[in-house]
Design an enzyme around this catalytic site. Structure first.
Site, PDB file in Angstrom:
ATOM      1  N   ASP A 169      15.108 -17.695 -55.355  1.00  0.00           N
ATOM      2  CA  ASP A 169      14.260 -17.000 -56.318  1.00  0.00           C
ATOM      3  C   ASP A 169      14.728 -17.226 -57.750  1.00  0.00           C
ATOM      4  O   ASP A 169      15.837 -17.702 -58.004  1.00  0.00           O
ATOM      5  CB  ASP A 169      14.277 -15.494 -56.028  1.00  0.00           C
ATOM      6  CG  ASP A 169      13.604 -15.139 -54.718  1.00  0.00           C
ATOM      7  OD1 ASP A 169      12.731 -15.905 -54.272  1.00  0.00           O
ATOM      8  OD2 ASP A 169      13.961 -14.090 -54.144  1.00  0.00           O
ATOM      9  N   TYR A 199      25.317 -16.855 -47.879  1.00  0.00           N
ATOM     10  CA  TYR A 199      25.010 -16.308 -49.198  1.00  0.00           C
ATOM     11  C   TYR A 199      26.111 -15.328 -49.602  1.00  0.00           C
ATOM     12  O   TYR A 199      26.725 -14.686 -48.751  1.00  0.00           O
ATOM     13  CB  TYR A 199      23.685 -15.541 -49.180  1.00  0.00           C
ATOM     14  CG  TYR A 199      22.446 -16.394 -49.129  1.00  0.00           C
ATOM     15  CD1 TYR A 199      21.810 -16.813 -50.291  1.00  0.00           C
ATOM     16  CD2 TYR A 199      21.882 -16.768 -47.914  1.00  0.00           C
ATOM     17  CE1 TYR A 199      20.650 -17.579 -50.251  1.00  0.00           C
ATOM     18  CE2 TYR A 199      20.729 -17.541 -47.852  1.00  0.00           C
ATOM     19  CZ  TYR A 199      20.120 -17.937 -49.022  1.00  0.00           C
ATOM     20  OH  TYR A 199      18.986 -18.693 -48.975  1.00  0.00           O
TER      21      TYR A 199
END
Length: 259
Positions: A52, A110
């Site tokens: 994003d 992540y």
């Protein structure tokens, strides 16, 4: 024709995410433009993770097809002479012609970073979320343990997801303070696939538990509810970094990327 895989690191601060957008510059757009100019042919990359706006990466993967005679392993060096300083190709290699980075088994890692102190630190503001409440990382870890395994993660998926199913597998989550800088809390999540905003929603929920706004036991109920409204807020994008993507079928992961 050959297929080349790039391992790409970037600071996402100045970009509207990975995927092409009509209203802002993206990582994909920059790679397409510079590869096309370098190789003298129209290049369109396919990324493994569509990060994003504002999200960073140390080891995202992208593939493209090309007629070039330049050895695949040399393309990283050639590209880095053209790319802006906040994007780097840290590895390049030829892969099988039918390899697709989103249609293969993989393990993604992540990390969400939180600067936990009385005052914000301007030197890490672009790469972490600031939280002045004292975080209880032991409570956060106990809650995170509930999420390990294969579950329906609908509670941790933002609206607008196009996923066919919300069932995903998390293989591990750790929540700890950096031993060299204990004011930095790191939430590291590893799994075989993630939903839209999944890691940021998990991180936002763990933050609320760490601040004492929710009991640890809430996590199990949130998971079982399969209701986005039951989970915490979506944590800000700048705290999130895609660390690496391991591809078992290639018998290796991203090059030059810390694990």
């Amino acid at each position: 024709m050959k297929r080349v895989m790039l391992t790409v690191a970037y600071d996402g601060t100045n970009y509207c995410g990975w995927q092409l957008q009509p209203n802002g510059i993206t990582i994909e757009e920059v790679l397409n433009r510079e590869l096309s100019a370098l190789l003298g042919e129209e290049i369109r990359v396919t990324g493994a993770s569509r990060t994003d706006s504002g999200v960073h990466a140390l080891g995202n993967l992208a593939v493209f097809d090309t007629e070039t005679r330049i050895p695949a392993e040399k393309l990283s060096f050639a590209m880095n002479t053209r790319l802006p300083e906040d994007i780097r190709v840290v590895g390049s290699r030829e892969v099988p012609a039918d390899f697709h980075p989103r249609h293969c088994d993989s393990v993604k890692t992540y990390e969400y970073r939180i600067w936990n102190d009385t005052f914000a630190n301007p030197t890490v503001r672009l790469y972490s979320k600031f939280c002045y409440y004292k975080l209880d990382v032991d409570r956060m870890q106990k809650a995170a343990n509930v999420l390990v395994g294969t579950h329906d993660f609908a509670s941790f998926c933002s609206a607008g997801s196009q996923a066919a199913t919300t069932v995903r597998t998390i293989t591990g989550i750790t929540v700890e303070r950096d031993p060299e800088e204990p004011r930095m809390v790191r939430i590291r999540v590893r799994g075989t696939g993630f939903l839209y905003n999944m890691v940021r929603i998990i991180s936002g929920t763990l933050l609320e538990i760490g601040m004492g706004q929710r009991p640890v036991e809430d996590m199990k109920a949130i998971l079982e509810a399969c209701d986005r409204g039951k989970a915490g807020l979506t944590a800000e994008p700048q705290g999130l970094t895609l660390i690496r993507i391991m591809i078992p079928e290639l018998q290796e992961g991203a090059e030059n990327v810390p694990g």
